[in-house]
Design a protein around this motif. Sequence first.
Motif, mmCIF file in Angstrom:
data_model
loop_
_atom_site.group_PDB
_atom_site.id
_atom_site.type_symbol
_atom_site.label_atom_id
_atom_site.label_comp_id
_atom_site.label_asym_id
_atom_site.label_seq_id
_atom_site.Cartn_x
_atom_site.Cartn_y
_atom_site.Cartn_z
ATOM 1 N N LEU A 1 -7.123 -1.662 -9.686
ATOM 2 C CA LEU A 1 -6.522 -2.950 -9.365
ATOM 3 C C LEU A 1 -6.653 -3.170 -7.869
ATOM 4 C CD1 LEU A 1 -4.596 -1.549 -11.742
ATOM 5 C CD2 LEU A 1 -3.400 -3.692 -11.474
ATOM 6 N N ALA A 2 -6.355 -4.399 -7.435
ATOM 7 C CA ALA A 2 -6.357 -4.708 -6.012
ATOM 8 C C ALA A 2 -5.052 -5.414 -5.681
ATOM 9 C CB ALA A 2 -7.542 -5.596 -5.645
ATOM 10 N N VAL A 3 -4.669 -5.336 -4.422
ATOM 11 C CA VAL A 3 -3.510 -6.078 -3.901
ATOM 12 C C VAL A 3 -4.018 -6.839 -2.699
ATOM 13 C CG1 VAL A 3 -1.182 -5.923 -2.959
ATOM 14 C CG2 VAL A 3 -1.936 -4.250 -4.665
ATOM 15 N N LEU B 1 0.836 -1.201 0.000
ATOM 16 C CA LEU B 1 0.000 0.000 0.000
ATOM 17 C C LEU B 1 0.869 1.249 0.000
ATOM 18 C CD1 LEU B 1 -3.317 0.626 1.740
ATOM 19 C CD2 LEU B 1 -1.494 2.269 2.083
ATOM 20 N N ASP B 2 1.891 1.263 0.839
ATOM 21 C CA ASP B 2 2.811 2.406 0.876
ATOM 22 C C ASP B 2 3.492 2.606 -0.465
ATOM 23 O OD1 ASP B 2 2.163 2.852 3.535
ATOM 24 O OD2 ASP B 2 3.970 1.866 4.322
ATOM 25 N N ALA B 3 3.916 1.512 -1.105
ATOM 26 C CA ALA B 3 4.601 1.596 -2.399
ATOM 27 C C ALA B 3 3.663 2.140 -3.474
ATOM 28 C CB ALA B 3 5.148 0.232 -2.804
ATOM 29 N N VAL B 4 2.397 1.712 -3.452
ATOM 30 C CA VAL B 4 1.418 2.213 -4.419
ATOM 31 C C VAL B 4 1.240 3.719 -4.245
ATOM 32 C CG1 VAL B 4 -1.054 2.196 -4.983
ATOM 33 C CG2 VAL B 4 0.193 0.043 -4.793
ATOM 34 N N GLU B 5 1.071 4.151 -3.006
ATOM 35 C CA GLU B 5 0.898 5.583 -2.755
ATOM 36 C C GLU B 5 2.148 6.369 -3.147
ATOM 37 O OE1 GLU B 5 -2.340 6.187 0.719
ATOM 38 O OE2 GLU B 5 -0.392 5.475 1.422
ATOM 39 N N ASP B 6 3.319 5.857 -2.791
ATOM 40 C CA ASP B 6 4.570 6.542 -3.113
ATOM 41 C C ASP B 6 4.777 6.672 -4.624
ATOM 42 O OD1 ASP B 6 5.056 6.768 -0.410
ATOM 43 O OD2 ASP B 6 6.593 5.181 -0.350
ATOM 44 N N ALA B 7 4.249 5.704 -5.377
ATOM 45 C CA ALA B 7 4.417 5.726 -6.840
ATOM 46 C C ALA B 7 3.360 6.586 -7.528
ATOM 47 C CB ALA B 7 4.359 4.298 -7.378
ATOM 48 N N GLY B 8 2.404 7.125 -6.762
ATOM 49 C CA GLY B 8 1.391 7.992 -7.343
ATOM 50 C C GLY B 8 0.035 7.348 -7.532
ATOM 51 N N GLY B 9 -0.150 6.128 -7.030
ATOM 52 C CA GLY B 9 -1.458 5.489 -7.095
ATOM 53 C C GLY B 9 -2.398 6.100 -6.072
ATOM 54 N N ARG B 10 -3.693 5.983 -6.335
ATOM 55 C CA ARG B 10 -4.698 6.521 -5.422
ATOM 56 C C ARG B 10 -5.462 5.362 -4.796
ATOM 57 N NH1 ARG B 10 -10.119 8.278 -5.660
ATOM 58 N NH2 ARG B 10 -10.286 7.678 -7.850
ATOM 59 N N ILE B 11 -5.449 5.283 -3.472
ATOM 60 C CA ILE B 11 -6.164 4.225 -2.758
ATOM 61 C C ILE B 11 -7.657 4.557 -2.825
ATOM 62 C CG2 ILE B 11 -6.464 2.997 -0.567
ATOM 63 C CD1 ILE B 11 -3.649 2.718 -1.955
ATOM 64 N N VAL B 12 -8.444 3.631 -3.393
ATOM 65 C CA VAL B 12 -9.887 3.861 -3.507
ATOM 66 C C VAL B 12 -10.675 2.989 -2.534
ATOM 67 C CG1 VAL B 12 -9.790 4.676 -5.887
ATOM 68 C CG2 VAL B 12 -10.127 2.242 -5.452
ATOM 69 N N ARG B 13 -10.001 2.009 -1.958
ATOM 70 C CA ARG B 13 -10.614 1.168 -0.919
ATOM 71 C C ARG B 13 -9.503 0.723 0.018
ATOM 72 N NH1 ARG B 13 -14.622 -3.904 -1.863
ATOM 73 N NH2 ARG B 13 -15.295 -3.921 0.283
ATOM 74 N N PRO B 14 -9.448 1.268 1.236
ATOM 75 C CA PRO B 14 -8.382 0.911 2.174
ATOM 76 C C PRO B 14 -8.397 -0.582 2.504
ATOM 77 C CG PRO B 14 -9.627 2.806 2.976
ATOM 78 C CD PRO B 14 -10.365 2.247 1.792
ATOM 79 N N ILE B 15 -7.376 -1.034 3.186
ATOM 80 C CA ILE B 15 -7.246 -2.452 3.537
ATOM 81 C C ILE B 15 -8.504 -2.936 4.260
ATOM 82 C CG2 ILE B 15 -5.980 -4.110 4.955
ATOM 83 C CD1 ILE B 15 -3.436 -2.455 4.384
ATOM 84 N N PHE B 16 -9.021 -4.074 3.788
ATOM 85 C CA PHE B 16 -10.194 -4.696 4.395
ATOM 86 C C PHE B 16 -10.021 -6.208 4.345
ATOM 87 C CE2 PHE B 16 -11.116 -4.344 -0.089
ATOM 88 C CZ PHE B 16 -11.783 -5.508 -0.427
ATOM 89 N N SER B 17 -10.763 -6.911 5.187
ATOM 90 C CA SER B 17 -10.727 -8.371 5.222
ATOM 91 C C SER B 17 -11.780 -8.939 4.287
ATOM 92 C CB SER B 17 -10.988 -8.883 6.634
ATOM 93 O OG SER B 17 -9.959 -8.488 7.500
ATOM 94 N N PHE B 18 -11.481 -10.113 3.726
ATOM 95 C CA PHE B 18 -12.427 -10.860 2.903
ATOM 96 C C PHE B 18 -12.120 -12.332 3.133
ATOM 97 C CE2 PHE B 18 -8.676 -10.700 0.336
ATOM 98 C CZ PHE B 18 -8.686 -11.860 -0.420
#
Length: 113
Positions: A108-110, A75-92
């Motif tokens: 995309l999702a991780v 998540l940190d790497a995505v944000e640092d690279a300029g990605g926008r988090i549209v759904r924070p970490i959640f359980s499934f």
Amino acid sequence: MKPDCKLDYLEMQAGAGTIDRVKAFYSSAFGWTFTDYGPSYAAFEEGLDGGFDGAASREAGPLPVIYADNLEAALDAVEDAGGRIVRPIFSFPGGRRFHFTDPAGNELAVWSE
């Protein structure tokens, strides 16, 4: 062990109330089999693993899913690279994940176990 930071899963929308029709179509057309996870999600293992989500709340279209050993670091790497988090970490069922959009607007999702 899953390879870190590689495409691992493809999730596609089925539309509310159509999961049984979607499963019947792919089963009939291609011989796919499914594992149900509740009334609105069916997973498949047909080359690239994936599933159909009948309760998706995002825009239509496939959702490429990347596996990461360390979800928070990804998540940190995505944000640092300029990605926008549209759904924070959640359980499934199966783990945890987050969704992001890339600079072109692709969602995309991780995930991690």
